[in-house]
Design an enzyme around this catalytic site. Structure first.
Site, PDB file in Angstrom:
ATOM      1  N   HIS A  12       0.866  -1.195   0.000  1.00  0.00           N
ATOM      2  CA  HIS A  12       0.000   0.000   0.000  1.00  0.00           C
ATOM      3  C   HIS A  12       0.897   1.237   0.000  1.00  0.00           C
ATOM      4  O   HIS A  12       1.451   1.610   1.027  1.00  0.00           O
ATOM      5  CB  HIS A  12      -0.907  -0.001   1.236  1.00  0.00           C
ATOM      6  CG  HIS A  12      -1.863   1.159   1.294  1.00  0.00           C
ATOM      7  ND1 HIS A  12      -3.195   0.992   1.628  1.00  0.00           N
ATOM      8  CD2 HIS A  12      -1.697   2.490   1.090  1.00  0.00           C
ATOM      9  CE1 HIS A  12      -3.796   2.174   1.615  1.00  0.00           C
ATOM     10  NE2 HIS A  12      -2.896   3.103   1.289  1.00  0.00           N
ATOM     11  N   HIS A  14       1.655   5.333  -1.645  1.00  0.00           N
ATOM     12  CA  HIS A  14       1.281   6.526  -2.414  1.00  0.00           C
ATOM     13  C   HIS A  14       2.550   7.117  -3.010  1.00  0.00           C
ATOM     14  O   HIS A  14       3.489   7.449  -2.272  1.00  0.00           O
ATOM     15  CB  HIS A  14       0.603   7.565  -1.515  1.00  0.00           C
ATOM     16  CG  HIS A  14      -0.666   7.061  -0.916  1.00  0.00           C
ATOM     17  ND1 HIS A  14      -1.888   7.204  -1.538  1.00  0.00           N
ATOM     18  CD2 HIS A  14      -0.910   6.380   0.232  1.00  0.00           C
ATOM     19  CE1 HIS A  14      -2.836   6.634  -0.785  1.00  0.00           C
ATOM     20  NE2 HIS A  14      -2.252   6.127   0.290  1.00  0.00           N
ATOM     21  N   LEU A  15       2.550   7.261  -4.330  1.00  0.00           N
ATOM     22  CA  LEU A  15       3.730   7.833  -4.996  1.00  0.00           C
ATOM     23  C   LEU A  15       3.455   9.207  -5.583  1.00  0.00           C
ATOM     24  O   LEU A  15       4.383   9.891  -6.006  1.00  0.00           O
ATOM     25  CB  LEU A  15       4.216   6.902  -6.113  1.00  0.00           C
ATOM     26  CG  LEU A  15       4.859   5.592  -5.655  1.00  0.00           C
ATOM     27  CD1 LEU A  15       5.181   4.707  -6.868  1.00  0.00           C
ATOM     28  CD2 LEU A  15       6.125   5.852  -4.855  1.00  0.00           C
ATOM     29  N   ARG A  16       2.151   9.573  -5.661  1.00  0.00           N
ATOM     30  CA  ARG A  16       1.753  10.873  -6.246  1.00  0.00           C
ATOM     31  C   ARG A  16       2.146  10.950  -7.717  1.00  0.00           C
ATOM     32  O   ARG A  16       2.319   9.934  -8.363  1.00  0.00           O
ATOM     33  CB  ARG A  16       2.358  12.060  -5.462  1.00  0.00           C
ATOM     34  CG  ARG A  16       2.249  11.957  -3.952  1.00  0.00           C
ATOM     35  CD  ARG A  16       0.841  11.809  -3.457  1.00  0.00           C
ATOM     36  NE  ARG A  16       0.770  11.922  -1.996  1.00  0.00           N
ATOM     37  CZ  ARG A  16      -0.248  11.467  -1.282  1.00  0.00           C
ATOM     38  NH1 ARG A  16      -1.243  10.823  -1.850  1.00  0.00           N
ATOM     39  NH2 ARG A  16      -0.256  11.627   0.021  1.00  0.00           N
ATOM     40  N   ASN A  40      -5.178   7.464  -5.852  1.00  0.00           N
ATOM     41  CA  ASN A  40      -5.864   8.705  -5.460  1.00  0.00           C
ATOM     42  C   ASN A  40      -5.087   9.947  -5.883  1.00  0.00           C
ATOM     43  O   ASN A  40      -4.740  10.800  -5.089  1.00  0.00           O
ATOM     44  CB  ASN A  40      -6.174   8.730  -3.957  1.00  0.00           C
ATOM     45  CG  ASN A  40      -4.943   8.667  -3.075  1.00  0.00           C
ATOM     46  OD1 ASN A  40      -3.916   8.114  -3.472  1.00  0.00           O
ATOM     47  ND2 ASN A  40      -5.012   9.224  -1.880  1.00  0.00           N
ATOM     48  N   LYS A 100      -9.199  -0.061  -5.853  1.00  0.00           N
ATOM     49  CA  LYS A 100      -9.219   0.524  -4.509  1.00  0.00           C
ATOM     50  C   LYS A 100     -10.515   1.300  -4.321  1.00  0.00           C
ATOM     51  O   LYS A 100     -10.811   2.220  -5.096  1.00  0.00           O
ATOM     52  CB  LYS A 100      -8.008   1.454  -4.355  1.00  0.00           C
ATOM     53  CG  LYS A 100      -7.965   2.240  -3.047  1.00  0.00           C
ATOM     54  CD  LYS A 100      -7.608   1.365  -1.860  1.00  0.00           C
ATOM     55  CE  LYS A 100      -7.684   2.140  -0.546  1.00  0.00           C
ATOM     56  NZ  LYS A 100      -6.577   3.043  -0.331  1.00  0.00           N
ATOM     57  N   HIS A 137     -10.526   1.283   1.682  1.00  0.00           N
ATOM     58  CA  HIS A 137     -10.274   2.208   2.795  1.00  0.00           C
ATOM     59  C   HIS A 137     -11.506   2.132   3.678  1.00  0.00           C
ATOM     60  O   HIS A 137     -12.527   2.769   3.384  1.00  0.00           O
ATOM     61  CB  HIS A 137     -10.038   3.635   2.288  1.00  0.00           C
ATOM     62  CG  HIS A 137      -9.676   4.591   3.389  1.00  0.00           C
ATOM     63  ND1 HIS A 137      -8.458   5.224   3.457  1.00  0.00           N
ATOM     64  CD2 HIS A 137     -10.373   4.986   4.485  1.00  0.00           C
ATOM     65  CE1 HIS A 137      -8.425   5.970   4.557  1.00  0.00           C
ATOM     66  NE2 HIS A 137      -9.574   5.841   5.194  1.00  0.00           N
ATOM     67  N   HIS A 171      -4.742  -0.787   5.705  1.00  0.00           N
ATOM     68  CA  HIS A 171      -4.209  -0.084   6.885  1.00  0.00           C
ATOM     69  C   HIS A 171      -5.107  -0.201   8.109  1.00  0.00           C
ATOM     70  O   HIS A 171      -5.615   0.804   8.624  1.00  0.00           O
ATOM     71  CB  HIS A 171      -3.889   1.389   6.584  1.00  0.00           C
ATOM     72  CG  HIS A 171      -4.925   2.134   5.770  1.00  0.00           C
ATOM     73  ND1 HIS A 171      -6.258   2.127   6.089  1.00  0.00           N
ATOM     74  CD2 HIS A 171      -4.806   2.902   4.667  1.00  0.00           C
ATOM     75  CE1 HIS A 171      -6.915   2.856   5.204  1.00  0.00           C
ATOM     76  NE2 HIS A 171      -6.050   3.338   4.332  1.00  0.00           N
ATOM     77  N   ASP A 243       1.485   2.476   3.532  1.00  0.00           N
ATOM     78  CA  ASP A 243       0.651   3.673   3.415  1.00  0.00           C
ATOM     79  C   ASP A 243       1.526   4.924   3.513  1.00  0.00           C
ATOM     80  O   ASP A 243       1.080   5.970   4.002  1.00  0.00           O
ATOM     81  CB  ASP A 243      -0.472   3.707   4.452  1.00  0.00           C
ATOM     82  CG  ASP A 243      -1.545   4.739   4.111  1.00  0.00           C
ATOM     83  OD1 ASP A 243      -1.563   5.199   2.957  1.00  0.00           O
ATOM     84  OD2 ASP A 243      -2.332   5.105   5.000  1.00  0.00           O
ATOM     85  N   ALA A 259      -3.372  14.766   5.750  1.00  0.00           N
ATOM     86  CA  ALA A 259      -3.217  13.456   6.404  1.00  0.00           C
ATOM     87  C   ALA A 259      -2.242  12.593   5.628  1.00  0.00           C
ATOM     88  O   ALA A 259      -2.354  12.463   4.410  1.00  0.00           O
ATOM     89  CB  ALA A 259      -4.565  12.766   6.498  1.00  0.00           C
TER      90      ALA A 259
HETATM   91  C1  NCD Z   1      -3.373   9.012   2.274  1.00  0.00           C
HETATM   92  C2  NCD Z   1      -2.915  10.052   1.266  1.00  0.00           C
HETATM   93  O1  NCD Z   1      -2.338  11.060   1.660  1.00  0.00           O
HETATM   94  O2  NCD Z   1      -3.127   9.837   0.063  1.00  0.00           O
HETATM   95  N1  NCD Z   1      -3.418   9.630   3.565  1.00  0.00           N
HETATM   96  C3  NCD Z   1      -3.365   9.013   4.758  1.00  0.00           C
HETATM   97  O3  NCD Z   1      -3.488   9.698   5.783  1.00  0.00           O
HETATM   98  N2  NCD Z   1      -3.159   7.722   4.867  1.00  0.00           N
HETATM   99  C4  NCD Z   1      -4.670   8.428   1.853  1.00  0.00           C
HETATM  100  C5  NCD Z   1      -5.086   7.198   2.622  1.00  0.00           C
HETATM  101  O4  NCD Z   1      -4.533   6.118   2.443  1.00  0.00           O
HETATM  102  O5  NCD Z   1      -6.004   7.315   3.446  1.00  0.00           O
HETATM  103 ZN    ZN Z   2      -3.183   5.059   1.711  1.00  0.00          ZN
END
Ligand code: NCD
Ligand code: ZN
Length: 342
Positions: A12, A14-16, A40, A100, A137, A171, A243, A259
């Site tokens: 899991h 996030h790479l943006r 996302n 997802k 999620h 998560h 995450d 977040a």
């Molecule tokens: C994640 C994000 O920033 O994309 N943020 C987080 O607090 N975990 C999104 C997510 O996995 O809820």
């Molecule tokens: Zn996440």
């Protein structure tokens, strides 16, 4: 002490996109053999063409830094009602991993998420038939500490209603989620590093720590202990998913803090330290790779990462391409480090 991990995976991540992708993707690729990449973005990855294009940008970002780097990017689509043709085509796409699902508005960039569960039925049925994993999620819109607990009945309903659908509770943060996991074979779960280490007290119990703020929020000590026990025990349906969620420093250190905790470059050393502390180093391989490979039939690139119990100084920030991201334990020393990779 030393341990060599075979093909560690981050289930899991996030790479943006853009410059943040260029900064963060090589950091994950340096330590991991592969990762499940979250969709996302703004706008979210909601079609096969955009999934393919994003996968290409991930690959390019890594190759820019290390042309020989073997890293499997397991790509995900953002849940929406998909037709059978779309799902069949997705399944044929080499980099595609699963879908997802975000309830609308529960976390970063999820405004376009699910509002009406009944509209999701045909897609979920079809995913079940085609063997496409669903990643969720799992939070309600309720009181922040209760959001995961309030979502558990939805997980239960999904697990019962679609018995052949592989459902990953992403998560997880509560002992209750672990109890539910035991009830249904078609449920599995990812656990982050930070939820193994932190409780709400660390986030807001003293001075407020924006770099520890994430969704789902860290819970109680008894929850942390239950998560730790599940990870250390080698439970085959529990997998590591960092995450790791980078946000620009200015989006964290401000009023209205975003977040997400950024952990990718320190995740493996911290996990090794944690497992060693609990005399469970022998079960780290299961948590960071074997359980996921078995569950999903993955064959990641053969990459070995050796970790040793020698201190590592965590940078105050990671910088590049005009971006600055602050990691967990910024500026501190952690007791293990990566010594070599190949
Ligand atoms: C994640 C994000 O920033 O994309 N943020 C987080 O607090 N975990 C999104 C997510 O996995 O809820
Ligand atoms: Zn996440």
């Amino acid at each position: 002490m030393e341990i060599t991990l075979k093909a560690p995976l981050d289930m899991h991540l996030h790479l943006r996109d853009g410059d943040m992708l260029r900064l963060t993707a090589p950091l994950s690729a340096a330590h991991f053999a592969g990762a499940v990449v979250m969709p996302n973005l703004v706008p979210p990855v909601k079609g096969i063409a955009s999934l393919g294009a994003y996968a290409e940008r991930v690959r390019t970002a890594i190759e820019e830094v290390d042309g020989n780097c073997a890293f499997a990017h397991y790509m995900t689509l953002f849940f929406r009602p998909y037709s059978e043709e779309e799902l069949a085509a997705a399944r044929e796409t080499e980099v595609f991993f699963g879908i997802k699902l975000y309830p609308a508005g529960v976390t970063t960039n999820s405004a376009g998420g699910l509002v009406d569960w009944s509209a999701a039925e045909p897609t979920l049925k079809c995913m079940e038939e085609l063997g496409i994993p669903l990643l969720v999620h799992g939070e309600s819109h309720g009181f922040v500490m209760d959001r995961e607990a309030e979502f558990l009945p939805i997980y239960r309903r999904l697990a019962e209603h679609y018995p052949k659908l592989s459902i990953c509770m992403e998560h997880i943060t509560t002992a209750g989620a672990l109890r539910l996991l035991e009830e249904h074979e078609n449920l599995c779960a990812t656990i982050t590093l930070h939820h193994l280490l932190l409780t709400l007290d660390d986030v807001v119990g003293g001075s407020m720590r924006p770099h520890l703020f994430c969704k789902p929020i860290a819970k109680r000590e008894e929850d942390r202990e239950a998560l730790l026990e599940a990870a250390l025990s080698g439970n085959p349906r529990v997998m590591f998913g960092s995450d790791s969620a980078p946000h620009p420093r200015e989006a964290k250190e401000c009023c209205g803090c975003a977040a997400g905790v950024f952990t990718a470059p320190i995740a493996l050393p911290c996990l090794a330290a944690l497992f060693a502390k609990h005399d469970a180093l022998g079960r780290l391989q299961a948590f960071v790779s074997d359980n996921a490979c078995r569950r999903y039939g993955l064959t990641p690139p053969q990459k070995e990462i050796t970790l040793r119990d020698e201190p590592m100084h965590v940078p105050a920030s990671y910088r590049g391409y005009g971006q600055t991201v602050v990691p967990l334990y910024a500026g501190e020393e952690i007791p293990w480090r990566v010594v070599k990779d190949r």
